[in-house]
Design an enzyme around this catalytic site. Sequence first.
Site, mmCIF file in Angstrom:
data_model
loop_
_atom_site.group_PDB
_atom_site.id
_atom_site.type_symbol
_atom_site.label_atom_id
_atom_site.label_comp_id
_atom_site.label_asym_id
_atom_site.label_seq_id
_atom_site.Cartn_x
_atom_site.Cartn_y
_atom_site.Cartn_z
ATOM 1 C CB VAL A 1 0.200 -18.283 -9.534
ATOM 2 C CG1 VAL A 1 0.422 -17.490 -10.922
ATOM 3 C CG2 VAL A 1 1.355 -18.999 -8.868
ATOM 4 N N GLY B 1 -0.691 -14.171 -13.430
ATOM 5 C CA GLY B 1 -1.630 -14.016 -12.509
ATOM 6 C C GLY B 1 -2.290 -12.793 -12.376
ATOM 7 N N GLY C 1 9.210 -23.086 15.343
ATOM 8 C CA GLY C 1 8.097 -23.488 16.327
ATOM 9 C C GLY C 1 7.941 -24.648 15.695
ATOM 10 C CG HIS D 1 -24.091 17.490 0.281
ATOM 11 N ND1 HIS D 1 -24.034 16.609 -0.925
ATOM 12 C CD2 HIS D 1 -24.037 18.756 -0.226
ATOM 13 C CE1 HIS D 1 -23.948 17.519 -2.030
ATOM 14 N NE2 HIS D 1 -24.030 18.616 -1.529
ATOM 15 N NE ARG E 1 0.815 -15.220 0.837
ATOM 16 C CZ ARG E 1 2.200 -14.745 0.919
ATOM 17 N NH1 ARG E 1 2.749 -14.382 -0.211
ATOM 18 N NH2 ARG E 1 2.715 -14.884 1.889
ATOM 19 C CE LYS F 1 -2.561 -2.662 -0.347
ATOM 20 N NZ LYS F 1 -2.635 -4.251 -0.318
ATOM 21 C CD GLU G 1 -5.776 -15.361 -14.094
ATOM 22 O OE1 GLU G 1 -5.069 -14.948 -13.047
ATOM 23 O OE2 GLU G 1 -6.266 -16.386 -13.948
#
Length: 474
Positions: free
Chosen positions: A279, A189, A124, A453, A281, A60, A212
């Site tokens: 493409v 993708g 872990g 408005h 995860r 972003k 795609e």
Amino acid sequence: MSKQFDVLVIGGGPGGYVAAIRAAQLGFNTACCESNPYADPKGEPRLGGTCLNVGCIPSKALLHTSHLFEEAGHAFADQGISVGTPKIDVPKMIARKADIVTKLTSGIKGLFKKNKVTSLNGHGAFVGKEGDLWKVKVGAEEVLAKQVIVATGSKARHLPGIAVDNQIVCDNIGALDINAVPKKLAIIGAGVIGLEMGSVWRRLGSEVTVLEAMPDFLAAADADLAKEALKLLTKQGLSINMGVKIGEVKATKKGVSIAYTDKDGKDTKLDADRLIVSVGRVPNTDGLNAEAVGLKLNERGMVEVDGHCKTNLPGVWAIGDVVRGPMLAHKAMEEAVMVAEIMAGQAGHCNFDTIPYVIYTAPEMAWVGKTEQQLKAEGVAYKAGKIPFLANGRALGMGAPEGFVKMLACAKTDRILGVHIIGAGASDLVAEAVVAMEFGGASEDLARICHAHPTLSEVMHEAALACDKRPLHF
Ligand code: FAD
Ligand code: NAI
């Protein structure tokens, strides 16, 4: 002696860190371990997972910078502002993004301190049981916990025969660190990452070609929205090719060459400086030692859970990208809170029917609930109210007249069943729809609520009015 906790969370992404914080808030002695694949300046566990390090937040940041660049180059002049031809300093853009990531990931460390969550550095893996407690190996040490939350997230799916080096051929990690504008960028993708990252580099000057496999663009979205999105993104200059079959991908002197068969069966070749492979995860369950303790995985390698994120093992839960459902940070966080609250004996709940989806292109796309094609397939009688942003004074003032809001409500009860938005501010506008649907609201409820408005939210208001065929401004 092994360290012992009430709750051990494996994975420090948005699912894991939120689960740890909420569990600690509820009085559990909580630890969170993170295997730390992202470089931390101090060598400490780098929290925040995919989302903060190589996902939501950095993408972003780049979308914002590239949007400003495009506005300066194209939109300013329409409003009488002349700034000359803008230039982009890509390393500076990337450094700014990295700074934001560092701020936020260290912020999680601060939140752990504040909430008294113990942060453990290391991978872990289940070892077994010791009495009622789960034994988990974290790095070199063994830890005991009454309850374990698996929040190990996901990683990019790679395609056989296409080696990702994150220099020329990138998954999401390299795609967020490209250090110069590629002249030609190929993307495999046309999903969320393909469209967002394609938009970033197209705005900055790349010639972007998206390949795609599926015949329909954004097949999971409302068909009306997908059609509008394809039209607008293509007009902006993204070359989106549907129904292709990827063939051999080879390194070349200048970059990469991608052989593919197009939708008409014609063999074609695309040369590019860089390639992004986006493409989908896959869940991070390797190395968890799930099989040894009998933790059930599904055929896609995800931890199998019920609606409350309980696994087949007592005291073991799993949340976020590693389980079924949309791979979204806010979905992971909802599940995190739900699990911690159920563990504390509360009525934790996650409503999977009101999870919003957002694609941060320009215009943004956002939706919640059922699409029109789903309602048709389910034989649900519905009414639709659709209002274009073109009819909204604020959108015109902002120079953002594209797109629409489409509201779908039950023909019998008027209950809102789905809202589909493509237009400026869609990511924020969708929140109103989520609230309305969460409260079982009707289109009339939104139609009778006063909207400020001039705001973009008036398009939502008008769409609600349009469900009853009485829009006032369209
Ligand atoms: P993750 O964030 O993947 O975190 C899991 C963590 O567990 C990782 O840090 C990993 O290192 C650690 N781990 C794994 N295995 C172990 C182990 N055995 N031991 C210890 N630690 C381990 N979602 C949105 O909602 N909005 C967006 O705008 C958005 N943008 C995205 C953009 C991109 C480019 C990508 C790739 C994803 C984006 N997502 C977005 C998806 C979002 O990032 C994920 O849904 C979210 O991060 C999932 O959270 P999680 O906690 O389940 O897993
Ligand atoms: P995606 O699932 O959104 O899209 C993958 C696309 O690749 C699909 O359209 C699929 O048909 C196509 N594909 C699969 N195999 C292919 C092949 N061999 N050749 C050509 N095309 C092929 O996955 P993406 O974009 O990788 O993103 C992963 C996930 O990350 C998303 O599903 C989403 O959950 C999350 N994300 C969310 C964002 C957001 O909320 N704004 C932003 C970015 C990612």
